[in-house]
Enzyme design. Sequence first.
Site, short mmCIF file in Angstrom:
data_model
loop_
_atom_site.label_atom_id
_atom_site.label_comp_id
_atom_site.label_asym_id
_atom_site.label_seq_id
_atom_site.Cartn_x
_atom_site.Cartn_y
_atom_site.Cartn_z
N THR A 59 1.01 -8.69 13.06
CA THR A 59 1.81 -7.97 12.33
C THR A 59 0.96 -7.28 11.32
OG1 THR A 59 3.64 -7.92 10.85
CG2 THR A 59 2.20 -9.68 10.69
N THR B 289 0.91 -1.33 -0.10
CA THR B 289 0.12 0.05 0.03
C THR B 289 1.00 1.27 -0.01
OG1 THR B 289 -0.33 -0.07 2.59
CG2 THR B 289 -1.92 -1.02 0.99
N LYS C 22 4.06 -6.80 4.31
CA LYS C 22 3.60 -5.45 3.76
C LYS C 22 3.33 -4.48 4.97
CE LYS C 22 0.22 -3.59 3.22
NZ LYS C 22 -0.53 -2.38 4.15
N ASN D 141 0.87 10.87 5.75
CA ASN D 141 -0.53 10.66 6.33
C ASN D 141 -1.52 11.85 6.43
OD1 ASN D 141 -0.44 7.95 7.33
ND2 ASN D 141 1.56 8.76 8.11
N GLU E 44 6.76 4.67 7.30
CA GLU E 44 6.59 6.02 6.45
C GLU E 44 7.45 7.21 6.98
OE1 GLU E 44 1.77 4.94 5.86
OE2 GLU E 44 2.45 6.23 7.49
#
Lengths: 405, 405
Positions: free
Chosen positions: B190, B153, B179, B400, B276
């Site tokens: 997870t 993603t 992922k 985000n 991120e």
Amino acid sequence: MAVGLAAPDALWPVGGIRVASGAAGIRYRNRNDLVLLELTPGSHTVAIFTRNAFSAAPIAVARNHLSSAAPRLVLINSGNANAGTGTEGVRDALACCEKLAELFHCRREGVIPFSTGVIGERLPVDKVVALLPDLKSRLGAGGWLEAARAIMTTDSVPKGISRDVVIHGKSVTVTGIAKGAGMIRPDMATMLAFLATDARVNRELLADLLQQTALTSFNSITVDGDTSTNDACVLTATGQSGVEVRKEDNEICQVFSNVLRDVMEHLAQSIVRDGEGATKFVTIAVNQAASFNEARTVAYTLAHSLLVKTALYASDPNWGRILAALGRAEITQLDIDKVDIYLDDTPVFVQGARALNYTEQLGQTVMQKPELMIRIDLHRGQHHARIWTTDLSHDYIRINAEYRS
Amino acid sequence: MAVGLAAPDALWPVGGIRVASGAAGIRYRNRNDLVLLELTPGSHTVAIFTRNAFSAAPIAVARNHLSSAAPRLVLINSGNANAGTGTEGVRDALACCEKLAELFHCRREGVIPFSTGVIGERLPVDKVVALLPDLKSRLGAGGWLEAARAIMTTDSVPKGISRDVVIHGKSVTVTGIAKGAGMIRPDMATMLAFLATDARVNRELLADLLQQTALTSFNSITVDGDTSTNDACVLTATGQSGVEVRKEDNEICQVFSNVLRDVMEHLAQSIVRDGEGATKFVTIAVNQAASFNEARTVAYTLAHSLLVKTALYASDPNWGRILAALGRAEITQLDIDKVDIYLDDTPVFVQGARALNYTEQLGQTVMQKPELMIRIDLHRGQHHARIWTTDLSHDYIRINAEYRS
């Protein structure tokens, strides 16, 4: 830029308190960084402190002094927290108290010291001590707003408020100042806040009132979840108004308590509104919880979720993030199918699924407001909690990556 | 940019597993978003799931199916989490399982579904179902790397690893893909991870091994403290290598467990390295704690402190923030005077005060490294924990605030 918050126009003197501020050059240039408060004899002073295990040297000294004598003097510096400084830090704080006590011919225990600023550096005692005679000579009733400015660190505006109330035909004043914008998640205390009233209140009642009002004011805010080593909230009652507030007199006690709550909530909100990088002032209300603690746990879990905070920053009604944060809150056996989520008065998620008439546009309209409420109804009981927080913006990162706290 | 992480060159087939990926057009354009894994009959499969109370519809279905039948098929989509979708979400997940089961002439319970992506939107079942015959026709042994790409993603690189080990003269392979980059703080699970081996391992032992290795791999990482509604880690053993791993055979069990741990730690680290906005890969080691939980509590408190994370981003050896975070960790009666803090091997804070020979320059040198360790010695006992985390950068906010998770 603080959200819906400007510097106070004026703060009112409190009978029995004299204030002075000056520039000791501890860290900042061309601004005041040292504040002296003189409390009239007969005043009662109570305080609550950070519960951070690494509480700073001045916190240890202030706590100790408060337990052994009624404070005559309060000394506050910004620019240096005197935290993480070990036994030398304690010696430094005591040295400042000692010199100040000499000037005023009182005991060292009559001075309570507070520091805020960078952690881990020695306090420059010489600079502090050198300014004390000057501060003494300039003590006056009107220095509150100047003091609010002098205790600022990353704050963008000075924070303070004055309120009065007439009791038994006489006016009683409450004035308070506070500082704080980051490392804000007070734990039974606050960042630095100093409040004074000219009411006469005995020490026990004063301590009770402070605890009660702190819980729903300073202890109901968070900017970033980090608890400072130096949090403290101090409340002094001088009695100079001639009005006595006694526990037995329920009605008067309530009137006074309400004014105190007003002042503390304003100061607590001010800290959040001036939260580092804040673009939003957000109220999180959790209703129908099984206990007060459960309601607070849920509220703080949302308030500390980076994904919720960045969605707030983006004005994005991303309720999936609210849901995910809610789902990891440490409460037992949460039943999804009973939970409702509202943005202000707009139902978003009702009983386990998206609300029927909810649209992105409706959510967006609320999220774009600079002040908004996220409301969660748990349908598990009758308790509720309400906290105040901010979004998480680029400016928070910039401020905290660029500057030393 | 992931920290010290590139896409794997190749992933090895696992005997008994066939894989296919395709583009259903669920959310993304011009990329694969649907993966099918076919598990040979006789395989054992175990899984651990998110403990988020708002677990997604596919999690509920997968958990249910796993308890009633040995899975023959695993269906994974990205782009849509099918979370917060109520009973309709469950129906959608079941509809996908049903159609797939028809194609393969097996029971609906033989399919376990997984979804990752946006929360709160209905899964486009028609698009998923329409692609199933094509996926079936293209099943092959070599599709693991393509599958790792299809489940991404906000990931910047596909995550996967293959390892082999010779047991009783035969080669045993373990291949895993995962992922995840945000909403990462797995809780006994997870983000999505799928592991397979051609060893023969019974279900009970397989479940034990997964639990044990998850604790120090997937359950020892955090990017932002947010736990996903869709976390799952699935491990299949096909037995096709002809090598049996039995609990009674301690040595073999250890050898196999070590390979499994290798694979899981690599995948867990990969998620953090691709966190991120991450610019740093940080190991937090807490030693000499009174219990394992205490060590983990301290480690996670540091890892979730926004002030510690922004200091890491700034390469600022601001140990005052480490101290402050440590001081608010929820452990009882922490004695400051016994705590040591190291940056890599550099002592920073020893027994309650700054280390004698510590200089800013020394700290700075460590903090500027893309990979570093913060080590805390509590001197309270013999337990220790080690977790992996990232810094908090402008890019985290950008990612985000701009994108929907």
